[in-house]
Design a protein around this motif. Structure first.
Motif, PDB file in Angstrom:
ATOM      1  N   CYS A 161      83.574  38.945  15.922  1.00 37.28           N
ATOM      2  CA  CYS A 161      82.377  39.276  16.688  1.00 37.28           C
ATOM      3  C   CYS A 161      81.165  38.687  15.967  1.00 37.28           C
ATOM      4  CB  CYS A 161      82.233  40.793  16.803  1.00 37.28           C
ATOM      5  SG  CYS A 161      80.817  41.317  17.769  1.00 37.28           S
ATOM      6  N   LYS A 162      80.324  38.030  16.720  1.00 46.61           N
ATOM      7  CA  LYS A 162      79.085  37.457  16.186  1.00 46.61           C
ATOM      8  C   LYS A 162      77.931  37.951  17.029  1.00 46.61           C
ATOM      9  CE  LYS A 162      76.613  33.051  15.837  1.00 46.61           C
ATOM     10  NZ  LYS A 162      76.696  31.593  16.104  1.00 46.61           N
ATOM     11  N   ALA A 163      76.817  38.266  16.377  1.00 45.82           N
ATOM     12  CA  ALA A 163      75.638  38.717  17.111  1.00 45.82           C
ATOM     13  C   ALA A 163      74.383  38.293  16.369  1.00 45.82           C
ATOM     14  CB  ALA A 163      75.663  40.236  17.284  1.00 45.82           C
ATOM     15  N   PHE A 164      73.346  37.954  17.124  1.00 44.95           N
ATOM     16  CA  PHE A 164      72.058  37.605  16.542  1.00 44.95           C
ATOM     17  C   PHE A 164      71.192  38.853  16.446  1.00 44.95           C
ATOM     18  CE2 PHE A 164      73.498  33.498  18.030  1.00 44.95           C
ATOM     19  CZ  PHE A 164      73.066  32.640  17.027  1.00 44.95           C
ATOM     20  N   GLN A 222      75.677  53.739   2.855  1.00 42.37           N
ATOM     21  CA  GLN A 222      74.387  54.173   2.316  1.00 42.37           C
ATOM     22  C   GLN A 222      73.578  52.944   1.910  1.00 42.37           C
ATOM     23  OE1 GLN A 222      74.940  57.129  -0.768  1.00 42.37           O
ATOM     24  NE2 GLN A 222      76.440  58.255   0.432  1.00 42.37           N
ATOM     25  N   ALA A 223      73.404  52.044   2.851  1.00 38.92           N
ATOM     26  CA  ALA A 223      72.735  50.776   2.583  1.00 38.92           C
ATOM     27  C   ALA A 223      71.252  50.991   2.262  1.00 38.92           C
ATOM     28  CB  ALA A 223      72.877  49.852   3.788  1.00 38.92           C
ATOM     29  N   PRO A 224      70.675  50.104   1.462  1.00 36.18           N
ATOM     30  CA  PRO A 224      69.248  50.232   1.127  1.00 36.18           C
ATOM     31  C   PRO A 224      68.354  49.885   2.312  1.00 36.18           C
ATOM     32  CG  PRO A 224      70.153  48.195   0.237  1.00 36.18           C
ATOM     33  CD  PRO A 224      71.320  48.973   0.793  1.00 36.18           C
ATOM     34  N   ASN A 225      67.068  50.099   2.151  1.00 33.42           N
ATOM     35  CA  ASN A 225      66.102  49.814   3.214  1.00 33.42           C
ATOM     36  C   ASN A 225      65.524  48.409   3.017  1.00 33.42           C
ATOM     37  OD1 ASN A 225      66.298  52.418   4.438  1.00 33.42           O
ATOM     38  ND2 ASN A 225      65.002  53.241   2.797  1.00 33.42           N
ATOM     39  N   ASP A 226      66.342  47.406   3.322  1.00 34.48           N
ATOM     40  CA  ASP A 226      65.898  46.021   3.159  1.00 34.48           C
ATOM     41  C   ASP A 226      65.290  45.486   4.448  1.00 34.48           C
ATOM     42  OD1 ASP A 226      66.745  45.802   0.510  1.00 34.48           O
ATOM     43  OD2 ASP A 226      68.791  45.301   1.117  1.00 34.48           O
ATOM     44  N   GLU A 227      64.370  44.546   4.298  1.00 30.02           N
ATOM     45  CA  GLU A 227      63.764  43.888   5.453  1.00 30.02           C
ATOM     46  C   GLU A 227      63.766  42.374   5.253  1.00 30.02           C
ATOM     47  OE1 GLU A 227      59.923  45.339   6.468  1.00 30.02           O
ATOM     48  OE2 GLU A 227      60.586  47.422   6.737  1.00 30.02           O
ATOM     49  N   ASP A 228      64.168  41.652   6.311  1.00 29.16           N
ATOM     50  CA  ASP A 228      64.121  40.182   6.320  1.00 29.16           C
ATOM     51  C   ASP A 228      64.736  39.581   5.056  1.00 29.16           C
ATOM     52  OD1 ASP A 228      62.724  40.273   8.766  1.00 29.16           O
ATOM     53  OD2 ASP A 228      60.837  40.549   7.689  1.00 29.16           O
ATOM     54  N   ARG A 229      65.935  40.029   4.707  1.00 34.44           N
ATOM     55  CA  ARG A 229      66.552  39.572   3.452  1.00 34.44           C
ATOM     56  C   ARG A 229      67.669  38.558   3.662  1.00 34.44           C
ATOM     57  NH1 ARG A 229      69.281  43.414  -1.301  1.00 34.44           N
ATOM     58  NH2 ARG A 229      69.749  41.669  -2.720  1.00 34.44           N
ATOM     59  N   TRP A 230      68.407  38.661   4.784  1.00 31.96           N
ATOM     60  CA  TRP A 230      69.625  37.868   4.932  1.00 31.96           C
ATOM     61  C   TRP A 230      69.592  36.965   6.161  1.00 31.96           C
ATOM     62  CZ3 TRP A 230      71.801  38.686   0.478  1.00 31.96           C
ATOM     63  CH2 TRP A 230      71.739  39.948  -0.110  1.00 31.96           C
ATOM     64  N   ASP A 231      70.121  35.746   5.977  1.00 38.17           N
ATOM     65  CA  ASP A 231      70.364  34.870   7.124  1.00 38.17           C
ATOM     66  C   ASP A 231      71.704  35.188   7.774  1.00 38.17           C
ATOM     67  OD1 ASP A 231      68.097  32.864   6.946  1.00 38.17           O
ATOM     68  OD2 ASP A 231      68.942  32.692   4.918  1.00 38.17           O
ATOM     69  N   ILE A 232      72.659  35.612   6.950  1.00 43.26           N
ATOM     70  CA  ILE A 232      74.012  35.923   7.433  1.00 43.26           C
ATOM     71  C   ILE A 232      74.485  37.206   6.770  1.00 43.26           C
ATOM     72  CG2 ILE A 232      76.431  35.193   7.448  1.00 43.26           C
ATOM     73  CD1 ILE A 232      75.416  32.282   7.295  1.00 43.26           C
ATOM     74  N   ILE A 233      74.994  38.125   7.571  1.00 46.71           N
ATOM     75  CA  ILE A 233      75.729  39.284   7.059  1.00 46.71           C
ATOM     76  C   ILE A 233      77.141  39.177   7.611  1.00 46.71           C
ATOM     77  CG2 ILE A 233      75.976  41.798   7.048  1.00 46.71           C
ATOM     78  CD1 ILE A 233      72.945  42.012   7.375  1.00 46.71           C
ATOM     79  N   VAL A 234      78.133  39.265   6.747  1.00 46.85           N
ATOM     80  CA  VAL A 234      79.522  39.167   7.177  1.00 46.85           C
ATOM     81  C   VAL A 234      80.299  40.337   6.595  1.00 46.85           C
ATOM     82  CG1 VAL A 234      80.038  37.617   5.228  1.00 46.85           C
ATOM     83  CG2 VAL A 234      81.614  37.732   7.168  1.00 46.85           C
ATOM     84  N   GLY A 246      68.653  35.307  12.163  1.00 44.81           N
ATOM     85  CA  GLY A 246      69.831  35.668  11.380  1.00 44.81           C
ATOM     86  C   GLY A 246      70.940  36.198  12.270  1.00 44.81           C
ATOM     87  N   ALA A 247      72.166  36.123  11.746  1.00 48.76           N
ATOM     88  CA  ALA A 247      73.326  36.550  12.536  1.00 48.76           C
ATOM     89  C   ALA A 247      74.261  37.402  11.703  1.00 48.76           C
ATOM     90  CB  ALA A 247      74.076  35.335  13.090  1.00 48.76           C
ATOM     91  N   ILE A 248      74.997  38.249  12.399  1.00 48.55           N
ATOM     92  CA  ILE A 248      75.980  39.117  11.765  1.00 48.55           C
ATOM     93  C   ILE A 248      77.363  38.728  12.286  1.00 48.55           C
ATOM     94  CG2 ILE A 248      75.817  40.956  13.520  1.00 48.55           C
ATOM     95  CD1 ILE A 248      75.858  42.958  11.146  1.00 48.55           C
ATOM     96  N   TYR A 249      78.333  38.664  11.394  1.00 45.41           N
ATOM     97  CA  TYR A 249      79.697  38.277  11.745  1.00 45.41           C
ATOM     98  C   TYR A 249      80.651  39.372  11.272  1.00 45.41           C
ATOM     99  CZ  TYR A 249      78.014  33.387  12.154  1.00 45.41           C
ATOM    100  OH  TYR A 249      77.350  32.224  12.493  1.00 45.41           O
ATOM    101  N   PHE A 250      81.557  39.767  12.163  1.00 49.28           N
ATOM    102  CA  PHE A 250      82.545  40.782  11.833  1.00 49.28           C
ATOM    103  C   PHE A 250      83.954  40.287  12.146  1.00 49.28           C
ATOM    104  CE2 PHE A 250      79.113  44.007  12.955  1.00 49.28           C
ATOM    105  CZ  PHE A 250      78.952  44.478  11.664  1.00 49.28           C
ATOM    106  N   GLU A 251      84.916  40.678  11.316  1.00 46.60           N
ATOM    107  CA  GLU A 251      86.321  40.670  11.750  1.00 46.60           C
ATOM    108  C   GLU A 251      86.571  42.048  12.327  1.00 46.60           C
ATOM    109  OE1 GLU A 251      90.811  40.426   9.930  1.00 46.60           O
ATOM    110  OE2 GLU A 251      89.297  39.083   9.103  1.00 46.60           O
ATOM    111  N   ILE A 252      87.226  42.115  13.498  1.00 47.93           N
ATOM    112  CA  ILE A 252      87.314  43.383  14.217  1.00 47.93           C
ATOM    113  C   ILE A 252      88.746  43.709  14.613  1.00 47.93           C
ATOM    114  CG2 ILE A 252      84.979  43.090  15.123  1.00 47.93           C
ATOM    115  CD1 ILE A 252      86.218  42.317  17.821  1.00 47.93           C
TER     116      ILE A 252
END
Length: 305
Positions: A286-289, A182-194, A247-253
């Protein structure tokens, strides 16, 4: 009852062989004696066990009983090593894994670029989703150059423990109670999400060691068989708007779901989605832009793996 006169290192580790092989049983007992009683391997072989007091022997007996029941050594001694630092852990919080250490090293290698000494770049805005013990958030706060780290978790107990770990290492992390679904409605907040979210499917339980299955929190481990990408999908959906430009998102999968992960992120519009192996040769990261990645920046990246 442990007898002071005939207690031995061999006697102790042999009581664990029902749950562990010989090498692992020896390592566990050595770690226990070191952390709980300050006995080095030299002390152990020099009859240091026989120097323990009656109270210490009673304590040792209680700790060994917990190990014999399959409780992980990290819970028994109350800490786990992660990226060269000791983190307090307790039942109800997932024990940090070596594979997750590699995830932090991967992020640090990607983002600790050379910088101009006369004008430092603005701080990286980093979000760790599902922080647990805080090991990822704290490690990145300490190891990334100029990072402001926020960590979410849905467990109040985990957040309290993570805050304590942050204080111990003097790491500046903003901990927040937040459900990733139930994440909030954020915009342009993060350089990295992990995130290292729950990713083990229910049908994999039969392959797991009992010390994990019987003692570690299932809410931090398992997802339904019919929706194994539940948390990844929710976090990635949040990232579509919440990631900054480049910005990029990083996951352990889950290695079994690597191709499904890649396809899902590509279908959502993520760019340059890559899968990287862990130290055991399994596709683990997994990494994605995000959507707003500049074409020039993306063109500099190597070919997908």
């Amino acid at each position: 009852m442990i007898n002071k006169d005939n207690i031995s290192y061999q006697q102790l580790w042999q009581t664990l062989t029902a749950n562990y092989d010989e090498g692992e049983a020896k390592s566990i007992v050595r770690l226990l004696l070191d952390k709980a009683f300050g006995l080095t391997l030299t002390d152990i072989y020099a009859d240091g066990l026989k120097q323990l007091s009656k109270e210490q022997l009673q304590q040792l007996e209680g700790l060994m009983e917990r190990l014999q029941k399959g409780e992980p050594i990290q819970y028994v001694i109350g800490e786990a090593d992660f990226c060269g630092r000791a983190f307090t852990v307790q039942p109800g919080v997932l024990i940090p894994r070596p594979e997750t250490e590699r995830l932090c090293q991967y992020i640090a290698a990607d983002n600790n670029h050379p910088y101009c000494a006369f004008k430092a770049p603005p701080p990286l805005q980093v979000l760790d989703v599902g922080t647990g013990s805080g090991c990822i958030a704290i490690t990145l706060a300490l190891d990334l150059f100029r990072a402001e780290v926020t960590a979410w978790d849905v467990s109040p107990d985990a957040l309290i423990l993570a805050r304590d770990n942050a204080r111990s290492w003097e790491a500046r992390v903003n901990f927040e109670y937040q459900d990733a679904l139930q994440a909030p409605n954020d915009e342009d907040r993060w350089d990295i999400i992990v995130s290292n979210p729950p990713y083990v499917t229910d049908n994999e339980k039969s392959t797991m060691h009992s010390n994990v299955l019987d003692h570690e929190p299932h809410v931090a481990l398992f997802v339904p068989d019919d929706d194994p990408l539940l948390f990844y999908r929710a976090i990635a959906k949040y990232g579509l708007s919440a990631l900054k430009k480049d910005g990029a998102i990083y996951f352990e999968i889950n290695p079994r779901l690597a191709e499904e992960m890649k396809s899902m992120l590509q279908d959502m519009g993520y760019k340059w989605v890559t899968i990287t192996n862990d130290q055991f040769g399994k596709p683990r990261y997994c990494k994605a832009f995000g959507l707003h990645t500049s074409a020039f920046y993306t063109d500099l990246q190597p070919t997908n793996t």
